[in-house]
Scaffold this motif. Structure first.
Motif, mmCIF file in Angstrom:
data_model
loop_
_atom_site.group_PDB
_atom_site.id
_atom_site.type_symbol
_atom_site.label_atom_id
_atom_site.label_comp_id
_atom_site.label_asym_id
_atom_site.label_seq_id
_atom_site.Cartn_x
_atom_site.Cartn_y
_atom_site.Cartn_z
ATOM 1 N N ASN B 54 40.572 26.258 35.818
ATOM 2 C CA ASN B 54 39.612 26.574 34.763
ATOM 3 C C ASN B 54 39.232 28.056 34.727
ATOM 4 O O ASN B 54 38.795 28.560 33.700
ATOM 5 C CB ASN B 54 38.372 25.705 35.025
ATOM 6 C CG ASN B 54 37.254 25.975 34.069
ATOM 7 O OD1 ASN B 54 37.472 25.978 32.876
ATOM 8 N ND2 ASN B 54 36.070 26.219 34.589
ATOM 9 N N TRP B 55 39.402 28.764 35.850
ATOM 10 C CA TRP B 55 38.973 30.167 35.900
ATOM 11 C C TRP B 55 40.125 31.148 35.832
ATOM 12 O O TRP B 55 39.917 32.363 35.859
ATOM 13 C CB TRP B 55 38.117 30.416 37.141
ATOM 14 C CG TRP B 55 36.708 29.984 36.860
ATOM 15 C CD1 TRP B 55 36.167 28.749 37.044
ATOM 16 C CD2 TRP B 55 35.682 30.780 36.261
ATOM 17 N NE1 TRP B 55 34.873 28.705 36.605
ATOM 18 C CE2 TRP B 55 34.542 29.944 36.123
ATOM 19 C CE3 TRP B 55 35.609 32.094 35.820
ATOM 20 C CZ2 TRP B 55 33.356 30.412 35.560
ATOM 21 C CZ3 TRP B 55 34.419 32.557 35.272
ATOM 22 C CH2 TRP B 55 33.308 31.709 35.151
ATOM 23 N N ILE B 56 41.348 30.665 35.744
ATOM 24 C CA ILE B 56 42.482 31.589 35.751
ATOM 25 C C ILE B 56 42.398 32.568 34.578
ATOM 26 O O ILE B 56 42.553 33.768 34.750
ATOM 27 C CB ILE B 56 43.825 30.823 35.741
ATOM 28 C CG1 ILE B 56 44.034 30.137 37.102
ATOM 29 C CG2 ILE B 56 44.993 31.766 35.447
ATOM 30 C CD1 ILE B 56 45.255 29.255 37.191
ATOM 31 N N THR B 57 42.083 32.043 33.403
ATOM 32 C CA THR B 57 42.025 32.940 32.238
ATOM 33 C C THR B 57 40.771 33.812 32.237
ATOM 34 O O THR B 57 40.666 34.737 31.448
ATOM 35 C CB THR B 57 42.029 32.124 30.923
ATOM 36 O OG1 THR B 57 40.934 31.199 30.978
ATOM 37 C CG2 THR B 57 43.330 31.385 30.749
ATOM 38 N N ARG B 58 39.831 33.480 33.103
ATOM 39 C CA ARG B 58 38.562 34.224 33.103
ATOM 40 C C ARG B 58 38.383 35.088 34.349
ATOM 41 O O ARG B 58 37.306 35.643 34.556
ATOM 42 C CB ARG B 58 37.403 33.236 33.014
ATOM 43 C CG ARG B 58 37.177 32.689 31.636
ATOM 44 C CD ARG B 58 35.922 31.828 31.614
ATOM 45 N NE ARG B 58 36.238 30.464 31.981
ATOM 46 C CZ ARG B 58 36.018 29.417 31.182
ATOM 47 N NH1 ARG B 58 35.489 29.594 30.006
ATOM 48 N NH2 ARG B 58 36.322 28.213 31.576
ATOM 49 N N LYS B 65 43.339 37.329 39.199
ATOM 50 C CA LYS B 65 44.071 36.314 38.425
ATOM 51 C C LYS B 65 45.353 35.922 39.169
ATOM 52 O O LYS B 65 45.668 34.735 39.308
ATOM 53 C CB LYS B 65 44.403 36.867 37.042
ATOM 54 C CG LYS B 65 44.926 35.789 36.068
ATOM 55 C CD LYS B 65 45.565 36.399 34.842
ATOM 56 C CE LYS B 65 44.578 37.014 33.875
ATOM 57 N NZ LYS B 65 44.116 36.075 32.839
ATOM 58 N N MET B 69 46.110 32.243 40.687
ATOM 59 C CA MET B 69 47.291 31.488 40.267
ATOM 60 C C MET B 69 48.128 31.077 41.473
ATOM 61 O O MET B 69 48.612 29.949 41.555
ATOM 62 C CB MET B 69 48.144 32.328 39.311
ATOM 63 C CG MET B 69 47.808 32.031 37.868
ATOM 64 S SD MET B 69 48.435 33.240 36.701
ATOM 65 C CE MET B 69 50.131 33.296 37.092
#
Ligand SMILES: [Fe+2]
Ligand SMILES: [Fe+2]
Lengths: 122, 313
Positions: B54-58, B65, B69
């Motif tokens: 849920n936080w990868i894009t943020r 990041k 990942m």
């Protein structure tokens, strides 16, 4: 420690409400990709060693998946995959009789031979 | 050979620290216990990807990041090692997925809590992966060979997870007042659920005795929990933060930290499905499975087509 600051919170808490598809009532194992055993050579000059298994539709995919699953940290320089159904194994219940012929042959080991200390380099 | 003899011989092997391998004789209950434990463990790794994914894009920077990942990908790997270990006991991958997707199988309750701020990525790495490591290290010596080997592989990778989490918190703890507050807030929310990860107290954990006799388990829930608390109570000082437990105090006599009561009601509620994110997590898993169907089918069809061509040639 006391903080009176407003903390901005967002994230996956009720982030999006998407229906999750149907409950899978029945499983169909026939659709399952075959199982493969993975063997990895960790370094040039060493044997391939069993690393684990995975599912894949074909050999190419098995190798690619093996790379992602078993060598994310440079654990390998070469991969072998073989479909698990082609592996034939000895029966553990018969291990005793199977390995019995080697059991009483201590003379196959160098330590069996007592030599005088005078003998060097042997 | 009589079953009694087989069971006796099995226990002798266990007592002599001889590992049990897939084709060896084993009591039915041993097999069942392992299937349940290993598949639950696998499900936890897989569902565990969701709160962090849920936080990868943020993530606040490209570096963070990439790290996140890599960590999430590791957790997928852990799930796969464990699923294949469970398969050696005679359960199919599809059966396990089905148990997860229908809610029949459990996974670690911790993943039913939401990840509300970036600091949660730090707190998860430090506390959740930290607690997982505490649980997993003794499992490297568990009596079932494939499980033990999977755990060795997993433990090698977990240390990075915990360290990157702690470092994330460390950076926040040295940041602005807002960042510090965020850091403390995340620790406050994740502390108690992390302690619950070790499972109910020994007195209420009826399976523990048998599992320990079979050496599936090496240390009891309470022993592991205490070790974890002792470790974190010291580490939190480096962050200049506190753990949200007014009763946390070093006990000179016990040579351990004393700690306050754990809210087991909450634990059982979340286990029953009433946690804040139980529904989201399962929905996300089912959605991924359902929407991935065409990919699985296409790969299968392609493999068959290629096989047919190969046979003709
Ligand atoms: Fe993991
Ligand atoms: Fe992890």
């Amino acid at each position: 420690m006391l903080f009176n600051l407003q903390i901005k919170r967002y994230g996956d808490y009720g982030d999006r409400e998407v229906p999750g598809g149907e409950m899978p009532g029945q499983t169909n194992n026939k659709s399952e990709w075959p199982l493969w055993e993975v063997f990895i050579r960790s370094k040039q000059g060493l044997d391939h060693k069993h690393a684990g298994s995975l599912h894949a539709a074909d050999a190419e995919m098995a190798i690619e998946n093996a790379r992602d699953v078993y060598t994310r940290r440079m654990e390998g320089v070469s991969i072998w995959v073989v479909e698990s159904k082609y592996i034939h194994a000895s029966n553990p219940d018969e291990a005793e009789s199977l390995f019995d012929p080697a059991n009483d042959k201590v003379y196959r080991h160098p330590t069996f031979y007592d030599l005088p200390d005078a003998v060097k380099y042997m | 050979m009589a079953v009694v003899n087989l069971e006796e011989r099995f226990q002798e092997k266990i007592d002599a620290e001889v590992k049990i391998e897939p084709k060896d004789w084993m009591p039915d209950a041993y097999r069942k216990t392992l299937i349940r434990q290993i598949s639950q463990h696998a499900h936890s790794e897989i569902v565990g990807m969701l709160p962090e994914g849920n936080w990868i894009t943020r993530a606040p920077s490209l570096k963070r990041k990439a790290i996140l990942m890599a960590k999430v990908q590791d957790e997928a790997g852990h799930g796969l090692y464990l699923y294949s270990a469970a398969e050696t006991l005679g359960i199919s991958r599809d059966e396990m997925y089905d148990q997860l997707h229908t809610g029949k199988a459990k996974y670690s309750s911790i993943f039913n809590y939401p990840t509300l701020t970036w600091a949660d990525m730090g707190a998860i790495g430090w506390l959740v992966d930290g607690a997982a490591i505490m649980n997993q290290v003794p499992l490297c010596r568990t009596s079932y060979g494939p499980y033990a080997r999977a755990m060795v592989r997993i433990c090698k990778e977990e240390s990075f997870h915990q360290r990157q989490g702690f470092e994330t918190l460390l950076v926040l703890s040295r940041g602005s007042a807002e960042q510090k507050a965020m850091c403390q807030d995340a620790i406050n929310r994740w502390w108690w659920p992390s302690l619950m990860m070790f499972g109910p107290p020994d007195a209420e954990s009826p399976n523990t005795i048998q599992s320990m006799k079979w050496k599936i388990k090496r240390l009891s829930n309470d022993e592991l929990r205490q070790k974890f608390i002792d470790m974190c109570a010291e580490q939190v000082k480096v962050l200049g933060m506190t753990l949200p437990d007014p009763d946390l105090k070093w006990n000179e006599e016990r040579q351990h930290y004393d700690f306050g009561p754990i809210n087991w009601n909450e634990f059982y509620e979340v286990l029953k499905g009433n946690g804040p994110c139980n529904k989201q997590r399962l929905d996300a898993r089912r959605k991924a499975w359902d929407e991935g169907k065409w990919v699985r089918d296409a790969a299968e069809a392609f493999a068959q087509k290629r096989e047919a061509v190969r046979k003709v040639a």
